[in-house]
Design a protein around this motif. Sequence first.
Motif, mmCIF file in Angstrom:
data_model
loop_
_atom_site.group_PDB
_atom_site.id
_atom_site.type_symbol
_atom_site.label_atom_id
_atom_site.label_comp_id
_atom_site.label_asym_id
_atom_site.label_seq_id
_atom_site.Cartn_x
_atom_site.Cartn_y
_atom_site.Cartn_z
ATOM 1 N N ASN A 62 8.005 39.991 42.343
ATOM 2 C CA ASN A 62 6.547 40.163 42.459
ATOM 3 C C ASN A 62 6.174 41.235 43.487
ATOM 4 O O ASN A 62 5.239 42.022 43.279
ATOM 5 C CB ASN A 62 5.899 38.822 42.826
ATOM 6 C CG ASN A 62 5.935 37.837 41.654
ATOM 7 O OD1 ASN A 62 5.840 38.238 40.487
ATOM 8 N ND2 ASN A 62 6.034 36.553 41.955
ATOM 9 N N SER A 63 6.911 41.229 44.615
ATOM 10 C CA SER A 63 6.656 42.245 45.658
ATOM 11 C C SER A 63 6.945 43.659 45.133
ATOM 12 O O SER A 63 6.206 44.608 45.396
ATOM 13 C CB SER A 63 7.522 41.945 46.885
ATOM 14 O OG SER A 63 7.355 42.936 47.873
ATOM 15 N N LYS A 121 4.151 44.928 42.992
ATOM 16 C CA LYS A 121 3.012 45.419 43.777
ATOM 17 C C LYS A 121 3.263 46.841 44.292
ATOM 18 O O LYS A 121 2.367 47.692 44.286
ATOM 19 C CB LYS A 121 2.747 44.464 44.956
ATOM 20 C CG LYS A 121 2.188 43.123 44.535
ATOM 21 C CD LYS A 121 1.937 42.241 45.748
ATOM 22 C CE LYS A 121 1.373 40.880 45.335
ATOM 23 N NZ LYS A 121 1.139 40.018 46.507
ATOM 24 N N ASP A 122 4.510 47.067 44.763
ATOM 25 C CA ASP A 122 4.855 48.412 45.265
ATOM 26 C C ASP A 122 4.754 49.450 44.148
ATOM 27 O O ASP A 122 4.240 50.562 44.347
ATOM 28 C CB ASP A 122 6.266 48.428 45.853
ATOM 29 C CG ASP A 122 6.356 47.642 47.158
ATOM 30 O OD1 ASP A 122 5.294 47.395 47.765
ATOM 31 O OD2 ASP A 122 7.477 47.299 47.578
#
Length: 574
Positions: free
Chosen positions: A39-40, A43-44
């Motif tokens: 998920n991170s 986002k990036d």
Amino acid sequence: MLNKDYHRLLKRQLTKAGFNTIDNPEMVSFIQTVNAAYNSFDKDIYHLENVLELSSTELFALNEELTKERDNTKSKLEHVVDHIGGIIFETDLEGNFTYLNTAWEKYIGYSLKETLGRNYKKFIPKKNVEENKKHYNFFNKKNTVFIFKLLRDNKTMWFELRAKLFKNAEKKASGFIGTITDITNLKETEIELHKASISKDEFLSTMSHEIRTPLNAVTGLSNILLMEDYLPEQVDTLKALKYSSEHLLGLINDLLDFNKIKSGKVDVVEKEFSLISFLDHIVDQFSLQAIKKGIRFELIKENEIPENIIGDKLVLTQIIQNLLSNSFKFTKKGSITLSVKNQGVIDDKITLGFKVIDTGIGITKSRQETIFESFVQASSEIAVKYGGTGLGLSICRRLLRFKNSDLQLSSKLGKGSTFFFNIAFKINGKSYSLVNNKVNLKPVFKSLNINVLVAEDNKMNVLILKKFFLNWNVNFTVVENGEEAFKLFKKDQFDFDLVLMDLQMPILNGYQATKRIRKLEDPIKANIPIIALTALAQTDVKEKTELYKMNGFMGKPFEPNKLYALLEVYSRSS
């Protein structure tokens, strides 16, 4: 069973591996950590996509702006190039056109479409080929500049071409870039000025002859009268007549000499001459004026000076006479001094310092530089009161600069003036004799054993020569033109030792007559000495008389000493 909130990629991997969280409860925590990482990462990626999208939008806008600016600049540049006065071109190394502006169509008459890619030689009209043949291979040079002409629509056009070799990014010669400028108006003006210059020279030559001829007669008759017996009370009148005629002749010579000096037509004639005799002659020449004006005139030799020097006597005479005439004109009382000083000898060259010092009216500080300009005098009042052309000092300075020297001035208003200069001469030996050779005002001449043929159409000149010849017992025959002179040569009875040939005569002039005489079969007649008689300056006739194989020339007015010396050389008793 898998958690429905897991990342899609993680769920796909776990399903593909057959992984079940119920069967592996100890892995749940690890799987949740991996899910958080997925998920991170998303986002990036989303952030980067936003940044890239914004950057792309900005770059696109910037590119659009640069493209627009480039197109505008290109349009302006093309507009400027197409409306520039001359042709701008670019070629390859063989001379084939790769670029041309629209001025080509205007001046040459060919369209850009039919010109680009073709060689420049194809566009030189056949009638212009010979005229411009020497410029055919200008592409062999790195830089070239030349002027050529084209005949188009029965009109002559002149152009200046400038071309330069240029190199590509690899620093290899790639072609030529240059300009072709229409200089027709400039060239036509130059041609007209040249024609005007020729017309001016012809006018000056004609007027010189026409004005000098009667003046020569006056001067010559004055010399004759002074040679003959005259009443004591007539001497002042005769001297005044002689001086006035010589002064008027000097003014005319100033104008003609100034024209020659200004155009650079000054011949330097270096011969050995006696400095002592030169100075004594100057003293004799101006002593009469000093006596008449009641002022003291003296020559001062400050130290030992050589008897003989090698240089242009005519130039030195003109400078000294101009300076002294100037001083006599502006000095009412007191004295005038001509000073000569030996400044030293280096490598067989002696430097002489000349000064002309007077106690005349002087020149203000503000006028001391402009006084050397052409047609300038110290003031308008002086021009009216004293007269003159205002050329004397200008001529002196220009002549001295031809000799790597300069004329300088020291003066105070009302206190007099000193003009001075240094000039170098060659010397022959180290003799510093101070022998005086005074010129007798009424010299005594011996009879001459010589037969002279005179070809002269001017009655006054003939009268003067007759007077001289009768005094010297010279046998002479006079004819009025070159044709009559040539007829005498064709007769069997021909017994002349010398021919005095006027250059400007009707029917057959002096040059034409001499040319015919030199072609005679009889070697004695063909090689008879012929001396030109001319009122022109020696620089005007020297080359031409040599070309026509004349033996020299005698200037008018006739100077008794020079004329006698000439006849003496060719006399049978010499």
